[in-house]
Design a protein around this motif. Structure first.
Motif, PDB file in Angstrom:
ATOM      1  N   UNK A 106       7.318  11.367   7.295  1.00 23.62           N
ATOM      2  CA  UNK A 106       7.245  10.288   8.302  1.00 23.62           C
ATOM      3  C   UNK A 106       8.056   9.048   7.900  1.00 23.62           C
ATOM      4  N   UNK A 107       8.416   8.950   6.621  1.00 23.21           N
ATOM      5  CA  UNK A 107       8.958   7.705   6.055  1.00 23.21           C
ATOM      6  C   UNK A 107      10.129   7.096   6.837  1.00 23.21           C
ATOM      7  N   UNK A 108      11.127   7.882   7.276  1.00 25.06           N
ATOM      8  CA  UNK A 108      12.256   7.239   7.981  1.00 25.06           C
ATOM      9  C   UNK A 108      11.844   6.490   9.249  1.00 25.06           C
ATOM     10  N   UNK A 109      10.648   6.773   9.773  1.00 22.14           N
ATOM     11  CA  UNK A 109      10.194   6.109  11.006  1.00 22.14           C
ATOM     12  C   UNK A 109       9.007   5.177  10.763  1.00 22.14           C
ATOM     13  N   UNK A 110       8.604   5.041   9.516  1.00 18.43           N
ATOM     14  CA  UNK A 110       7.418   4.236   9.202  1.00 18.43           C
ATOM     15  C   UNK A 110       7.812   2.764   9.095  1.00 18.43           C
ATOM     16  N   UNK A 111       6.997   1.874   9.659  1.00 19.85           N
ATOM     17  CA  UNK A 111       7.336   0.443   9.558  1.00 19.85           C
ATOM     18  C   UNK A 111       6.156  -0.396   9.055  1.00 19.85           C
ATOM     19  N   UNK A 112       5.102   0.304   8.575  1.00 21.85           N
ATOM     20  CA  UNK A 112       3.891  -0.433   8.243  1.00 21.85           C
ATOM     21  C   UNK A 112       3.296  -0.069   6.878  1.00 21.85           C
ATOM     22  N   UNK A 113       3.048   1.229   6.666  1.00 20.28           N
ATOM     23  CA  UNK A 113       2.274   1.641   5.486  1.00 20.28           C
ATOM     24  C   UNK A 113       3.157   2.064   4.314  1.00 20.28           C
ATOM     25  N   UNK A 114       3.135   1.289   3.202  1.00 17.90           N
ATOM     26  CA  UNK A 114       3.860   1.715   2.006  1.00 17.90           C
ATOM     27  C   UNK A 114       3.146   2.897   1.341  1.00 17.90           C
ATOM     28  N   UNK A 115       3.820   3.574   0.426  1.00 21.31           N
ATOM     29  CA  UNK A 115       3.162   4.653  -0.303  1.00 21.31           C
ATOM     30  C   UNK A 115       3.572   4.676  -1.768  1.00 21.31           C
ATOM     31  N   UNK A 134      -2.318  -0.937  -3.676  1.00 24.42           N
ATOM     32  CA  UNK A 134      -3.351  -1.980  -3.753  1.00 24.42           C
ATOM     33  C   UNK A 134      -3.850  -2.390  -2.357  1.00 24.42           C
ATOM     34  N   UNK A 135      -2.925  -2.486  -1.388  1.00 26.44           N
ATOM     35  CA  UNK A 135      -3.312  -2.876  -0.016  1.00 26.44           C
ATOM     36  C   UNK A 135      -4.247  -1.846   0.607  1.00 26.44           C
ATOM     37  N   UNK A 136      -3.908  -0.581   0.391  1.00 24.51           N
ATOM     38  CA  UNK A 136      -4.710   0.513   0.974  1.00 24.51           C
ATOM     39  C   UNK A 136      -6.117   0.520   0.371  1.00 24.51           C
ATOM     40  N   UNK A 137      -6.171   0.272  -0.938  1.00 23.33           N
ATOM     41  CA  UNK A 137      -7.462   0.232  -1.632  1.00 23.33           C
ATOM     42  C   UNK A 137      -8.337  -0.867  -1.042  1.00 23.33           C
ATOM     43  N   UNK A 138      -7.710  -2.032  -0.866  1.00 18.89           N
ATOM     44  CA  UNK A 138      -8.428  -3.194  -0.331  1.00 18.89           C
ATOM     45  C   UNK A 138      -8.925  -2.901   1.090  1.00 18.89           C
ATOM     46  N   UNK A 345       6.779   7.600 -11.463  1.00 19.19           N
ATOM     47  CA  UNK A 345       6.078   6.940 -10.357  1.00 19.19           C
ATOM     48  C   UNK A 345       7.098   6.603  -9.261  1.00 19.19           C
ATOM     49  N   UNK A 346       6.861   7.093  -8.045  1.00 23.87           N
ATOM     50  CA  UNK A 346       7.756   6.834  -6.904  1.00 23.87           C
ATOM     51  C   UNK A 346       7.031   5.922  -5.922  1.00 23.87           C
ATOM     52  N   UNK A 347       7.741   4.915  -5.430  1.00 24.02           N
ATOM     53  CA  UNK A 347       7.086   4.008  -4.476  1.00 24.02           C
ATOM     54  C   UNK A 347       8.063   3.630  -3.368  1.00 24.02           C
ATOM     55  N   UNK A 348       7.478   3.384  -2.199  1.00 22.81           N
ATOM     56  CA  UNK A 348       8.284   2.991  -1.042  1.00 22.81           C
ATOM     57  C   UNK A 348       7.517   1.961  -0.222  1.00 22.81           C
ATOM     58  N   UNK A 349       8.243   0.980   0.294  1.00 24.49           N
ATOM     59  CA  UNK A 349       7.644   0.047   1.256  1.00 24.49           C
ATOM     60  C   UNK A 349       8.654  -0.175   2.380  1.00 24.49           C
TER      61      UNK A 349
END
Length: 382
Positions: A106-115, A134-138, A345-349
């Motif tokens: 979904x990432x190329x179309x995602x504009x809200x949820x980082x992973x 951290x945001x998702x946990x909160x 560790x891979x991350x995207x926002x």
């Protein structure tokens, strides 16, 4: 130290659909929780999703599933599955959950949820595990009563539609146990990448052909044969679409996720309960998976999703190769069995590239449990 990036711009991935093998069932988790659906039709209904909601058994707020159920399965069925022992990094197979693949695709179309995703190379296999940002946990820990209610509605809809046996009726007059899950373990190839993944499945269809209960046996091959011969269906709930803004959001986000979840496990039909704001399902609607990309044209493209997923798997292997060369030397690219556990560790926002770092420490957040590290591969080496 300089780290490579993976660019996410959807225009890069507008190519023909990559080669994707038909997913093959190689196992199951919690067969006792398998459900059945006897009637699939579009209809006006009146289903109250709040029935016994005060007695619902929810998953704990702090539940961290990691890869635990999949690891138990791999250990228990290691000899039967007899995966080839890989020495070359390029041949390493991936182990993960379908949810992770859906999220990445979904990432190329995602504009809200980082992973955030951790990749672990161990004994010739690559384990991919999503970690909570951290945001998702909160967000999870501060869910309102209304948020929890909406989540429970989806489970209650399933209870209205599904039964425990092919020849019994659903029984919604019981509190829902949201911890009950049945999963298939499947294998496929996406271009050159071999993937083994667990996927929670909603129900077996009994509306076309007569269906029996699973064979009463401990022989996994017999049960796999039974499960492979069945057709599964996905169930969803969605608010009635009344305004163009809601329709746009549905086509932009929901249909993409629904299509990916279903396509990845070879499901061709979704039964959706259309509800109002009070949790009353008033209509049943059937969606054919192959129609979802057509009705959402201009919002997302399946080719982009799958090409990005394929590129992500390639990127993980490239980053691991770089790390192996840096730490152990080039010769270990063809002797990955001789390496100790290696993790990245891979991350995207949103609006960024995918970043990779070696900041993840497996000892601080063990994804592969000690019982797995000690025993997986032992039987085959003896």
């Amino acid at each position: 130290m300089f780290q490579p990036e993976l660019h996410v711009d959807k225009n890069i991935y507008k190519k023909s659909f990559p080669k994707f093998d038909k997913p093959k069932v190689i196992g199951y988790i919690n067969i006792e929780n398998v459900k059945y659906i006897r009637k699939i039709c579009e209809d006006k209904v009146n289903l109250d999703l709040n029935l016994h909601i005060d007695k619902v058994k929810r998953k704990p707020d702090d539940l961290d599933v990691k890869l635990t159920e999949l690891l138990k399965f791999l250990l228990e069925h290691e000899v039967r599955l007899n995966f080839p022992i890989q020495n070359k990094l390029n041949d390493a197979q991936f182990f993960c959950y379908r949810g992770l693949m859906t999220c990445v695709a979904c990432t190329p179309y995602e504009n809200k949820d980082p992973w955030e995703i951790v990749a672990i190379l161990y004994k010739g296999n690559i384990y991919l595990c999503a970690r909570e940002t951290p945001d998702k946990k909160k967000q999870k820990m501060s869910m309102s009563a209304r948020d929890k209610q909406c989540t429970s509605w989806g489970f209650k809809f399933e209870q209205y539609m599904l039964s425990d046996k092919p020849d019994t009726l659903p029984n919604p007059d019981l509190p829902v146990d949201e911890t009950e899950e049945f999963s298939l373990v499947m294998t496929t190839k996406l271009n050159e990448h071999k993937i083994v993944y667990g996927a929670e499945m909603d129900a077996i269809r009994c509306d076309k052909l007569p269906v029996t209960s699973p064979p009463d046996t401990n022989d996994p091959e017999v049960i796999i044969k039974y499960l492979s011969s069945q057709q599964f269906i996905e169930l969803k709930t969605n608010r009635h679409i009344e305004y163009s803004r809601q329709e746009k959001s549905f086509k932009r986000f929901k249909t993409k996720k629904w299509w990916l979840q279903s396509f990845l496990v070879g499901v061709d039909t979704i039964l959706c309960g259309l509800r109002n704001d009070n949790g009353i399902v008033e209509e049943l609607k059937i969606y054919n998976i192959r129609d979802l990309p057509k009705m959402s044209k201009g919002y997302w493209d399946p080719n982009v999703c799958f090409n990005f997923l394929d590129t992500f798997f390639t990127f993980v292997k490239r980053c691991l190769a770089r790390e192996i060369k840096r730490k152990y030397g080039e010769k270990f690219l063809n002797n990955i069995q001789g390496l100790p556990l290696l993790s990245l560790h891979f991350s995207w926002s949103p609006d960024n590239a995918v970043h990779v770092s070696d900041h993840y420490c497996h000892d601080d957040d063990p994804i592969l449990h000690e019982w797995f590290l000690q025993n997986f591969g032992k039987l085959r080496n003896e």
